[in-house]
Scaffold this motif. Structure first.
Motif, PDB file in Angstrom:
ATOM      1  N   LEU A  87       0.853  -1.192   0.000  1.00 33.79           N
ATOM      2  CA  LEU A  87       0.000   0.000   0.000  1.00 33.79           C
ATOM      3  C   LEU A  87       0.884   1.235   0.000  1.00 33.79           C
ATOM      4  N   ARG A  88       0.614   2.152  -0.928  1.00 36.61           N
ATOM      5  CA  ARG A  88       1.364   3.410  -0.991  1.00 36.61           C
ATOM      6  C   ARG A  88       0.409   4.585  -0.895  1.00 36.61           C
ATOM      7  N   HIS A  89       0.637   5.426   0.107  1.00 34.06           N
ATOM      8  CA  HIS A  89      -0.169   6.635   0.281  1.00 34.06           C
ATOM      9  C   HIS A  89       0.712   7.864   0.063  1.00 34.06           C
ATOM     10  N   SER A 143      -4.500  13.873  -2.302  1.00 32.96           N
ATOM     11  CA  SER A 143      -3.765  12.689  -1.870  1.00 32.96           C
ATOM     12  C   SER A 143      -4.248  11.469  -2.653  1.00 32.96           C
ATOM     13  N   SER A 144      -3.456  10.414  -2.628  1.00 40.27           N
ATOM     14  CA  SER A 144      -3.830   9.181  -3.330  1.00 40.27           C
ATOM     15  C   SER A 144      -3.320   7.977  -2.557  1.00 40.27           C
ATOM     16  N   THR A 145      -4.089   6.881  -2.643  1.00 45.09           N
ATOM     17  CA  THR A 145      -3.697   5.623  -2.015  1.00 45.09           C
ATOM     18  C   THR A 145      -3.931   4.495  -3.014  1.00 45.09           C
TER      19      THR A 145
END
Length: 677
Positions: free
Chosen positions: A591-593, A609-611
């Motif tokens: 998981l990359r936030h 922002s993005s996840t």
């Protein structure tokens, strides 16, 4: 070209005697634990230093080669154009462009390209074949004397395998016409070991106008001993060409005039080629590195469409053609310093770039219309450094050092007034203090002054080549200053933890912009933040790896409220979890936030922002490897890049200031089958 590479791939897998069972103590068999598990207490000088091992690289999903950099805590790599172009990097809260303050070394060779046609310090890591990487070590900040240009934020060093237990040929098929064929094998000779590998990749991407990217990689490495020293001869060949879908105006997408994955100018794209030859010699006290590179690059871009030329459009071509060679030597001595046993490190390095073509053209559909500027550049640098490590007692040690760098250049421009010669120097002190609290915990303090170089053409720039107006030149060496306070330790035998508070000051400068062939003023930047990395192995078969970074970047010379740094992301987190089943099967979630970021100095315009979550599964049946990778498994809509600037479309009477974005990829699955022999 493709038939040649297919022949080489098949040959690698069929050459007799290239099986590797003869070597019982190969490098691959030595890598048995994760880098995050290594106990670095009393072995490193910074809590922001780390090691990534081959087993970690093998288990994580990789959408592109630049994903390798996301092992570095807090680092994010994105693309805002075609896949053959170098990535954009974000770390410690700021946009590092293509490598301006992030140094990459490959087997001792600096990968960053200075005075580059597109951006100074440009990194293109597409020549790296992930299966060959033995380890990636990294460190952050300005404190190391042995590291110079482009290293103000961080440095990564890639090392490759010396030998393979087994040969491997593998094929990957995915959505959007993604195909990859890779083969590698070893040959044990009388006096050394040889690795040969080759790779072909093709990808169209989700774009309305297919990317049609073509990648070709060759790699050889011969390892032996000369005069009792380990000797390596490494060669790489990389070639790619691609079509590019750059950022599009939000107003066109909202009006329904263009698809989310569409393009305003479908003729954008590029091609590049790089050949490297690396020679390394090393033992416990001496290391010698030398390299030769041949590089070419042609990039076609059009970020403003019809803003400057209402008839032909604003497309440009950036051209770079050069030879580069360099050398670095380092020696360690055991000495007494103030009656204490110490280790003295002394080193020197030099590099020369002979750039025959460093050009910018106005183009239409990749055909040249006119020359904006054409340059021939000769650029040389010399660096000398020394550092002494002293153990004052069982708990406290220090590293004191300095680094001296000198640059010289000769620019010959098509506009004579922008030609000239010059030089610049910089002396930087370095200090590291390490205190062992107890056998489990260590406190570190790191301070250093550093720098990044800027394009030397701007040092001789007197007239803007487009507007023909007078402009101000600038210094080539731009100072930086950093301070880190870190804590590293073990919460238990199963949990490793590192935490760092950092502060970085980057001096103001005039930045050379390759897209316009001139300079733009930039303010200085101050970045403060906190980052942490946690490795937890609750049971032998389950691993959690979490890295987080909280940052605040501002321009100290601007008024409050108007001093935001564009693209400075406030928060970054990466969580990876791997479950191993019966040794031959593993499952990994990543998981990359990426937190929100302002894209204007007043902070009124920002990027959301993005996840995203990626998944991989691998298993082996006898000699057959099977793999599945799913990227962006929840099909999240996000943008790799957002900009706010002025542009004009062909049917618009006037220019319009607004959002422009480059979308990230949706859900994609890729299947891999491999044969070990």
């Amino acid at each position: 070209m493709i038939f040649l590479f297919l022949y080489l791939l098949i040959s690698i897998s069929l050459v007799p005697g290239m099986a590797s069972a003869q070597n019982g103590d190969s490098e691959l068999s030595e890598v048995t634990v994760y880098g995050r598990e290594f106990d670095l207490i009393d072995r490193s000088d910074s809590a922001s230093e780390g090691l990534i091992t081959q087993i970690e690289i093998r288990e994580r999903p990789f959408f592109r080669s630049s994903d390798l950099f996301e092992y570095i805590p807090g680092m994010v790599a994105v693309h805002h154009s075609g896949g053959g172009k170098g990535s954009l990097f974000f770390l410690r809260g700021i946009n590092l462009d293509h490598g301006t303050d992030f140094l990459m070394r490959f087997e001792g060779m600096p990968v960053n390209i200075r005075s580059h046609a597109h951006g100074n310090g440009y990194i293109d890591a597409n020549f790296v074949i992930p299966e060959l990487i033995k380890s990636i070590s990294y460190t952050k900040g300005t404190h190391l004397a042995e590291i110079g240009d482009f290293s103000s934020i961080a440095t990564s060093s890639f090392e490759t395998l010396d030998f393979l237990d087994q040969g491997l040929i593998k094929f990957t098929q995915g959505r959007n016409s993604y195909k990859r064929l890779m083969a590698m094998n070893s040959l044990s000779l009388k006096k050394g070991d040889l690795i040969v590998a080759a790779e072909i990749k093709n990808n169209d991407g989700p774009w309305v106008y297919p990317e049609d990217s073509q990648f070709y990689n060759l790699f050889t490495k011969y390892t032996t001993n000369i005069f009792g020293m380990k000797s390596e001869i490494i060669s790489t060949f990389y070639k790619s060409d691609w079509n590019a879908t750059d950022q599009i105006p939000l107003r066109s997408f909202k009006a329904g005039d263009i698809d989310r994955y569409g393009a305003i100018d479908p003729s954008q794209g590029g091609e590049t080629e790089r050949v490297n030859l690396i020679f390394n010699l090393s033992d416990d006290d001496i290391s010698l590195h030398s390299f030769f590179s041949r590089y070419s690059f042609n990039l076609f871009g059009n970020p403003t469409y019809f803003l400057n030329d209402k008839i032909n459009g604003d497309q440009i071509e950036q051209e770079d053609d050069r030879w580069t060679f360099g050398f670095r030597a380092e020696k360690n001595y055991s000495v007494d310093f103030l009656k204490k046993s110490s280790t003295l490190q002394i080193g020197a390095e030099l590099q020369h770039d002979d750039i025959s073509d460093l050009n910018l053209f106005s183009t239409k559909e990749r055909s040249r219309l006119s020359s904006i500027r054409e340059d021939t550049v000769s650029e040389s640098s010399f660096g000398f450094y020394t550092r002494i490590q002293t153990n004052w007692n069982e708990k406290f040690k220090s590293y004191l050092g300095f680094r001296f760098d000198s640059f010289s250049w000769d620019v010959s421009s098509s506009l004579i007034v922008n030609s000239g010669k010059g030089s610049d120097t910089k002396l930087n002190p370095k200090i590291d203090l390490v205190y062992l609290i107890n056998p489990r915990w260590e406190l570190t303090l790191n301070y250093g002054q550093g720098f990044h170089s800027n394009d030397v053409r701007a040092a001789e720039l007197k007239v803007d080549p487009r507007a023909r107006l007078s402009v101000k030149p600038y210094d080539v060496i731009i100072p930086t200053e950093g301070l880190d306070l870190g804590l590293r330790g073990k919460l238990s035998d199963k949990i490793n933890l590192s935490m760092t508070i950092f502060n970085l000051d980057m001096d103001s400068a005039l930045l050379f912009i390759g897209d316009i062939g001139s300079t733009e003023p930039t303010e200085g930047i101050t970045v403060r933040g906190f980052e942490s990395a946690i490795f937890w192995r609750p049971v032998n078969d389950l691993i959690f790896d979490l890295t987080v970074s909280k940052n605040k970047a501002r321009s100290p010379t601007l008024p409050r409220g108007k001093n935001y740094v564009p693209d400075a992301h406030d928060f970054v987190a990466v969580l990876s979890s791997t479950y191993k089943y019966k040794n031959d099967t593993s499952f990994t979630l990543k998981l990359r936030h990426l937190g929100e970021a302002p894209i204007t100095e007043d902070g009124t315009k920002s990027k959301d922002s993005s996840t995203i979550v990626n998944f991989s599964a691998q298993t082996r049946f006898n000699n057959i490897d099977l793999g599945l990778e799913v990227f962006n498994i929840f099909n999240t809509k996000f943008n790799d890049m957002d900009h706010y600037y002025e542009s004009r479309l062909f049917n618009e009477p006037e220019s319009i200031e607004g959002y422009h974005f480059h979308p990230g990829n949706g859900r994609e699955a890729r299947f891999t089958i491999g044969y070990n022999f």
